[in-house]
Design a protein around this motif. Structure first.
Motif, PDB file in Angstrom:
ATOM      1  N   GLN A 278      32.334 -26.931 -13.285  1.00  0.00           N
ATOM      2  CA  GLN A 278      31.264 -25.922 -13.303  1.00  0.00           C
ATOM      3  C   GLN A 278      30.775 -25.768 -11.873  1.00  0.00           C
ATOM      4  OE1 GLN A 278      28.118 -25.682 -16.435  1.00  0.00           O
ATOM      5  NE2 GLN A 278      26.693 -26.104 -14.764  1.00  0.00           N
ATOM      6  N   LEU A 279      30.943 -24.587 -11.319  1.00  0.00           N
ATOM      7  CA  LEU A 279      30.732 -24.378  -9.900  1.00  0.00           C
ATOM      8  C   LEU A 279      29.267 -24.135  -9.566  1.00  0.00           C
ATOM      9  CD1 LEU A 279      33.844 -22.114  -9.292  1.00  0.00           C
ATOM     10  CD2 LEU A 279      33.681 -24.615  -9.279  1.00  0.00           C
ATOM     11  N   ALA A 280      28.907 -24.477  -8.352  1.00  0.00           N
ATOM     12  CA  ALA A 280      27.515 -24.375  -7.913  1.00  0.00           C
ATOM     13  C   ALA A 280      27.083 -22.919  -7.802  1.00  0.00           C
ATOM     14  CB  ALA A 280      27.348 -25.081  -6.575  1.00  0.00           C
ATOM     15  N   ILE A 281      25.846 -22.676  -8.119  1.00  0.00           N
ATOM     16  CA  ILE A 281      25.251 -21.342  -8.014  1.00  0.00           C
ATOM     17  C   ILE A 281      23.754 -21.535  -7.829  1.00  0.00           C
ATOM     18  CG2 ILE A 281      24.941 -21.114 -10.506  1.00  0.00           C
ATOM     19  CD1 ILE A 281      25.531 -18.123 -10.231  1.00  0.00           C
ATOM     20  N   SER A 282      23.105 -20.605  -7.173  1.00  0.00           N
ATOM     21  CA  SER A 282      21.661 -20.688  -6.964  1.00  0.00           C
ATOM     22  C   SER A 282      21.069 -19.286  -6.991  1.00  0.00           C
ATOM     23  CB  SER A 282      21.348 -21.368  -5.630  1.00  0.00           C
ATOM     24  OG  SER A 282      21.684 -20.514  -4.549  1.00  0.00           O
ATOM     25  N   MET A 283      19.781 -19.219  -6.853  1.00  0.00           N
ATOM     26  CA  MET A 283      19.091 -17.925  -6.843  1.00  0.00           C
ATOM     27  C   MET A 283      19.554 -17.035  -5.693  1.00  0.00           C
ATOM     28  SD  MET A 283      16.433 -17.155  -9.013  1.00  0.00           S
ATOM     29  CE  MET A 283      15.062 -16.512  -8.066  1.00  0.00           C
ATOM     30  N   THR A 284      19.934 -17.654  -4.586  1.00  0.00           N
ATOM     31  CA  THR A 284      20.239 -16.885  -3.376  1.00  0.00           C
ATOM     32  C   THR A 284      21.717 -16.840  -3.029  1.00  0.00           C
ATOM     33  OG1 THR A 284      19.821 -18.841  -2.015  1.00  0.00           O
ATOM     34  CG2 THR A 284      17.972 -17.339  -2.387  1.00  0.00           C
ATOM     35  N   GLU A 285      22.554 -17.571  -3.770  1.00  0.00           N
ATOM     36  CA  GLU A 285      23.966 -17.649  -3.441  1.00  0.00           C
ATOM     37  C   GLU A 285      24.809 -17.193  -4.622  1.00  0.00           C
ATOM     38  OE1 GLU A 285      27.006 -20.894  -1.439  1.00  0.00           O
ATOM     39  OE2 GLU A 285      25.274 -21.592  -2.556  1.00  0.00           O
ATOM     40  N   PHE A 286      25.927 -16.505  -4.295  1.00  0.00           N
ATOM     41  CA  PHE A 286      26.847 -16.014  -5.324  1.00  0.00           C
ATOM     42  C   PHE A 286      26.110 -15.071  -6.275  1.00  0.00           C
ATOM     43  CE2 PHE A 286      29.878 -16.856  -8.972  1.00  0.00           C
ATOM     44  CZ  PHE A 286      30.956 -16.267  -8.360  1.00  0.00           C
ATOM     45  N   THR A 287      25.460 -14.084  -5.707  1.00  0.00           N
ATOM     46  CA  THR A 287      24.534 -13.252  -6.474  1.00  0.00           C
ATOM     47  C   THR A 287      25.166 -12.037  -7.135  1.00  0.00           C
ATOM     48  OG1 THR A 287      23.962 -12.041  -4.458  1.00  0.00           O
ATOM     49  CG2 THR A 287      22.593 -13.936  -5.020  1.00  0.00           C
ATOM     50  N   GLY A 288      26.361 -11.625  -6.723  1.00  0.00           N
ATOM     51  CA  GLY A 288      26.861 -10.349  -7.209  1.00  0.00           C
ATOM     52  C   GLY A 288      27.848 -10.398  -8.356  1.00  0.00           C
ATOM     53  N   PHE A 353      27.037  -8.318 -27.146  1.00  0.00           N
ATOM     54  CA  PHE A 353      27.659  -9.573 -26.713  1.00  0.00           C
ATOM     55  C   PHE A 353      26.756 -10.236 -25.679  1.00  0.00           C
ATOM     56  CE2 PHE A 353      31.066 -11.658 -24.002  1.00  0.00           C
ATOM     57  CZ  PHE A 353      31.301 -12.698 -24.897  1.00  0.00           C
ATOM     58  N   VAL A 354      26.216 -11.411 -26.025  1.00  0.00           N
ATOM     59  CA  VAL A 354      25.218 -12.050 -25.163  1.00  0.00           C
ATOM     60  C   VAL A 354      25.625 -13.457 -24.746  1.00  0.00           C
ATOM     61  CG1 VAL A 354      23.307 -10.673 -26.085  1.00  0.00           C
ATOM     62  CG2 VAL A 354      23.880 -12.865 -27.160  1.00  0.00           C
ATOM     63  N   LYS A 355      26.908 -13.771 -24.825  1.00  0.00           N
ATOM     64  CA  LYS A 355      27.366 -15.104 -24.425  1.00  0.00           C
ATOM     65  C   LYS A 355      26.939 -15.422 -22.998  1.00  0.00           C
ATOM     66  CE  LYS A 355      31.699 -17.820 -24.487  1.00  0.00           C
ATOM     67  NZ  LYS A 355      33.152 -17.739 -24.805  1.00  0.00           N
ATOM     68  N   PHE A 356      26.926 -14.398 -22.166  1.00  0.00           N
ATOM     69  CA  PHE A 356      26.558 -14.576 -20.761  1.00  0.00           C
ATOM     70  C   PHE A 356      25.268 -13.819 -20.454  1.00  0.00           C
ATOM     71  CE2 PHE A 356      31.225 -14.602 -21.141  1.00  0.00           C
ATOM     72  CZ  PHE A 356      31.458 -15.921 -20.780  1.00  0.00           C
ATOM     73  N   ARG A 357      24.266 -14.084 -21.230  1.00  0.00           N
ATOM     74  CA  ARG A 357      23.001 -13.379 -21.016  1.00  0.00           C
ATOM     75  C   ARG A 357      22.353 -13.787 -19.705  1.00  0.00           C
ATOM     76  NH1 ARG A 357      18.229 -12.180 -25.420  1.00  0.00           N
ATOM     77  NH2 ARG A 357      16.906 -11.000 -24.006  1.00  0.00           N
ATOM     78  N   GLY A 358      22.632 -14.982 -19.279  1.00  0.00           N
ATOM     79  CA  GLY A 358      22.119 -15.397 -17.980  1.00  0.00           C
ATOM     80  C   GLY A 358      21.204 -16.597 -18.057  1.00  0.00           C
ATOM     81  N   ASN A 359      21.301 -17.423 -17.048  1.00  0.00           N
ATOM     82  CA  ASN A 359      20.452 -18.599 -16.925  1.00  0.00           C
ATOM     83  C   ASN A 359      19.083 -18.158 -16.417  1.00  0.00           C
ATOM     84  OD1 ASN A 359      19.192 -20.982 -16.064  1.00  0.00           O
ATOM     85  ND2 ASN A 359      21.132 -21.937 -15.525  1.00  0.00           N
ATOM     86  N   PRO A 360      18.005 -18.441 -17.159  1.00  0.00           N
ATOM     87  CA  PRO A 360      16.686 -17.987 -16.722  1.00  0.00           C
ATOM     88  C   PRO A 360      16.250 -18.568 -15.384  1.00  0.00           C
ATOM     89  CG  PRO A 360      16.510 -19.454 -18.629  1.00  0.00           C
ATOM     90  CD  PRO A 360      17.960 -19.128 -18.470  1.00  0.00           C
ATOM     91  N   SER A 361      16.870 -19.684 -14.975  1.00  0.00           N
ATOM     92  CA  SER A 361      16.506 -20.263 -13.680  1.00  0.00           C
ATOM     93  C   SER A 361      17.151 -19.517 -12.520  1.00  0.00           C
ATOM     94  CB  SER A 361      16.909 -21.737 -13.627  1.00  0.00           C
ATOM     95  OG  SER A 361      18.313 -21.881 -13.577  1.00  0.00           O
ATOM     96  N   LEU A 362      18.021 -18.549 -12.826  1.00  0.00           N
ATOM     97  CA  LEU A 362      18.712 -17.808 -11.776  1.00  0.00           C
ATOM     98  C   LEU A 362      18.150 -16.402 -11.597  1.00  0.00           C
ATOM     99  CD1 LEU A 362      22.388 -18.923 -12.508  1.00  0.00           C
ATOM    100  CD2 LEU A 362      20.852 -19.755 -10.711  1.00  0.00           C
ATOM    101  N   THR A 363      16.944 -16.194 -12.074  1.00  0.00           N
ATOM    102  CA  THR A 363      16.269 -14.917 -11.845  1.00  0.00           C
ATOM    103  C   THR A 363      14.774 -15.159 -11.729  1.00  0.00           C
ATOM    104  OG1 THR A 363      15.834 -12.708 -12.737  1.00  0.00           O
ATOM    105  CG2 THR A 363      16.131 -14.484 -14.329  1.00  0.00           C
ATOM    106  N   SER A 364      14.113 -14.357 -10.948  1.00  0.00           N
ATOM    107  CA  SER A 364      12.655 -14.434 -10.816  1.00  0.00           C
ATOM    108  C   SER A 364      11.972 -13.481 -11.774  1.00  0.00           C
ATOM    109  CB  SER A 364      12.239 -14.105  -9.373  1.00  0.00           C
ATOM    110  OG  SER A 364      12.719 -12.813  -9.003  1.00  0.00           O
ATOM    111  N   SER A 365      12.772 -12.756 -12.550  1.00  0.00           N
ATOM    112  CA  SER A 365      12.247 -11.770 -13.493  1.00  0.00           C
ATOM    113  C   SER A 365      12.369 -12.295 -14.913  1.00  0.00           C
ATOM    114  CB  SER A 365      13.037 -10.467 -13.357  1.00  0.00           C
ATOM    115  OG  SER A 365      12.788  -9.594 -14.437  1.00  0.00           O
ATOM    116  N   PRO A 366      11.500 -11.870 -15.813  1.00  0.00           N
ATOM    117  CA  PRO A 366      11.676 -12.245 -17.220  1.00  0.00           C
ATOM    118  C   PRO A 366      12.898 -11.566 -17.847  1.00  0.00           C
ATOM    119  CG  PRO A 366       9.843 -10.706 -16.973  1.00  0.00           C
ATOM    120  CD  PRO A 366      10.241 -11.126 -15.591  1.00  0.00           C
TER     121      PRO A 366
END
Length: 501
Positions: A278-288, A353-366
Motif C-alpha cells: 500500500q503506497l504512501a499518499i498524503s494531502m499534498t502529494e500524489f493529488t491528481g 459505485f463507491v468502493k473508492f469514495r475516498g479517505n476522509p483524511s485526504l481532503t480538507s472538505s466534508p
C-alpha cells in the motif's frame, strides 16, 4: 564525456511523475545526465533515487491507470452526462485509435518509469562500502518495479501468453538499459515474459530478508512472491502460480476482512489488514490520480446532507446482481446519496459505485474526493490466483481457497469451477483494473451491458453502450501502439486491427 538525454520512447512528462525525486540530482527539466558521473555518492543521493523510483511506480497504480480496463467491459454503463470521458475505450469502436490519450499515457508513464529504473540499476553498484547494504534493497525494489511495469505493458499491448505462439506474438519493446538513441522493435511475448521472470528472480534475491507486513509502503519478499504468482498465472504454469500465491497466504501476515467495518478500514481509511503493498499518499502529494469519475461528488445545498453525485458511469445490472444479500462487498455500492443527471435528482433508484469514495483524511472538505492510498497487491488476489491455478490440478485445494474468500465476504460457498472462480474475480476486484487481463486470460468476451432497471433513462443506450458485444477474439484486447511512438520509432509495428498511425 558521454551524455544521454533523459527521455525514452515518449515525449516529456509532467514534473508530477518525479515529485519525490531530488531535482538537484536528476533535474526533471534537464536535457542530459552523465554516465561517467557517480550519481549515488551519499546516503541522501540514494534516498533521493529510491524516492524517485517509488514515485514512478506509484504514478501508474491508481485512477486513470486502472479505470479504463474496467470501463471497456461489462461492469459499467456510461451515463447521459458522461461527456464522452473514456468514451472511445468504453465503446471500442472506430474512435478507439492509436491517438487515444489514456493509451498514450499508459505507455508513456510506464516507459518513463522504466527509464528511471534503468538509470538507477546502471548506477546502484557504484556506491561506497557503507552504502552497500542499503543499496542492495533499493536495487531489489528497482527490479520489482521494472518487472511490474513490463507485466502491465504485456497485459495491455501484447496477446495473452500462449505457449504455441509466444515466441512470435509481438509484445512491447524490451529496454533493459538506458539508451536515448536506441529505437527498439517490439520483443515477442515470450521475450518480455522471460525478462519479467529474470527481474523477479533478482528482486527475490535482493529482497529476501525484507519481511512483509500489512500495508507495506515498499516492496517486500511477500510482494515479490505475489508478483511471481501473477506472472505464473499468465504463462499458465498453474503449479507455480498456486505455490507462490500460497507463499504469501501461508505467512499468516495478511487477514481477509470479514465485516463491512473491516472492509471499510481497507477502502475508506486505508488501515486494513489485506494490502500486501500500500503506497504512501498524503494531502499534498500524489493529488491528481484519483477515482473521481465513478463519483464526482459535489457540495449541493439543494439536498439533505449537502452532497450529491454526478458519476460518468454506473454499475451494470450484471455487476449489482452478482452480490447476494449479506455479502459485505455490497457496501461498495450506494443507493442512498442523491444523484444528479441533466438537472434531475434520483435517490434510491439505482446504485453508484463507491468502493473508492475516498479517505476522509485526504481532503480538507466534508465532500470526499475519491483519493485512496494505492493498493497494488491485496491478499484476496492471492486466494483467487490460488483457486484458479489449483482448479487445473488440485480441485480440493481450489475449493478451500475459493471458499475461504467467500466465507470472509459473507457470500455463499460454492463449488470450485471456472464459472464460480471467474465470478469471484469479477466481484472481488471490481474497479481495480483486473477485468481486462482476466477476460483476456480466460479467452472470454461479453454480450450486452444491461443497465440497472431504474437506471435505463439515465444511461447511454444503443449498439456501443447497453447493447455492446465484445468478442473473445476482439483485437481490442491488445491496445494500439500509440501514434506518437510509431512516428518517432519506425521500427515499431502496429497491432492488428488498427491503422498504422
Amino acid at each position: 564525456m558521454k551524455k544521454n538525454i533523459i527521455s525514452i520512447l515518449s515525449v516529456a512528462l509532467s514534473a508530477a511523475v518525479l515529485a519525490s525525486c531530488d531535482l538537484n540530482l536528476v533535474p526533471n527539466n534537464a536535457i542530459a545526465y552523465s554516465e561517467a558521473e557517480r550519481l549515488i555518492q551519499t546516503s541522501s543521493n540514494l534516498t533521493a533515487m529510491e524516492n524517485g523510483i517509488l514515485s514512478s511506480y506509484r504514478s501508474v497504480q491508481n485512477g486513470d491507470f486502472v479505470i479504463p480496463q474496467e470501463l471497456m467491459f461489462d461492469g459499467f454503463n456510461a451515463t447521459i452526462d458522461f461527456g464522452n470521458n473514456y468514451g472511445p475505450l468504453h465503446k471500442t469502436d472506430k474512435n478507439f485509435t492509436s491517438a487515444d490519450y489514456d493509451v498514450e499515457d499508459y505507455w508513456a508513464y510506464n516507459y518513463f518509469a522504466i527509464k528511471n529504473y534503468n538509470i538507477l540499476l546502471a548506477n546502484i553498484n557504484d556506491v561506497d562500502a557503507e552504502l552497500k547494504d542499503a543499496a542492495t534493497i533499493v536495487k531489489g525494489e528497482a527490479f520489482f518495479f521494472r518487472a511490474s511495469s513490463y507485466l502491465n505493458l504485456a497485459r495491455h499491448f501484447g496477446k495473452a501468453y500462449k505457449a504455441a505462439s509466444a515466441e512470435t506474438d509481438p509484445c512491447v519493446p524490451l529496454v533493459l538499459a538506458y539508451n536515448q538513441n536506441e529505437k527498439p522493435a517490439r520483443a515477442s511475448v515470450a521475450e518480455v515474459y522471460k525478462a519479467i521472470k529474470a527481474d523477479l528472480d533478482s528482486a527475490a534475491v535482493f529482497l529476501a530478508d525484507v519481511k512483509g507486513a500489512p500495508r507495506s509502503v515498499k516492496p517486500t519478499i511477500d510482494a515479490v512472491n505475489a508478483l511471481y504468482a501473477r506472472y505464473y498465472l499468465d504463462i499458465a504454469d498453474y503449479a507455480k502460480a498456486a505455490e507462490y500465491a500460497h507463499k504469501v497466504i501461508d505467512t499468516g501476515t495478511y487477514a481477509l476482512e470479514n465485516s463491512v467495518e473491516a472492509l471499510n478500514a481497507d477502502f475508506v481509511s486505508d488501515k486494513g489488514t489485506e494490502p500486501v503493498l500500500q503506497l504512501a499518499i498524503s494531502m499534498t502529494e500524489f493529488t491528481g490520480n484519483d477515482f473521481s469519475p465513478w463519483l464526482l461528488a459535489q457540495a449541493d445545498t439543494k439536498v439533505e446532507g449537502g452532497e450529491s453525485f454526478r458519476p460518468y458511469y454506473l454499475p451494470t445490472k450484471k455487476l449489482i446482481d452478482a452480490y447476494e444479500d449479506g455479502d459485505i462487498r455490497k457496501a461498495w455500492f450506494d443507493n442512498t446519496v442523491p444523484v444528479l443527471f441533466s438537472g434531475s435528482y434520483y435517490t434510491g433508484d439505482f446504485y453508484t459505485f463507491v468502493k473508492f469514495r475516498g479517505n476522509p483524511s485526504l481532503t480538507s472538505s466534508p465532500i470526499r474526493n475519491a483519493r485512496q492510498a494505492p493498493k497494488p497487491i491485496r491478499i484476496s488476489e492471492m486466494y483467487l490466483i490460488a483457486a484458479e491455478a489449483e482448479l487445473k490440478s488440485n480441485p480440493g485445494a481450489a475449493k478451500a481457497d475459493l471458499n475461504a474468500l467467500q466465507a470472509a465476504r459473507g457470500a455463499s460457498q460454492t463449488a470450485a469451477n471456472d464459472d464460480n472462480i471467474q465470478q469471484e474475480w469479477f466481484k472481488e476486484t471490481v474497479g481495480e483494473g483486473f477485468r481486462m487481463s482476466c477476460l483476456k486470460r480466460w479467452g472470454k468476451g461479453f454480450s450486452g451491458r444491461a443497465p440497472q432497471e431504474k437506471a435505463i433513462n439515465v444511461v447511454q443506450q444503443g449498439q456501443y453502450f447497453t447493447e455492446k458485444e465484445f468478442k473473445a477474439d476482439s483485437y481490442f484486447f491488445q491496445w494500439p501502439i500509440p501514434s506518437h511512438e510509431l512516428k518517432i520509432n519506425k521500427n515499431l509495428k502496429q497491432n492488428e486491427g488498427y491503422d498504422s498511425i
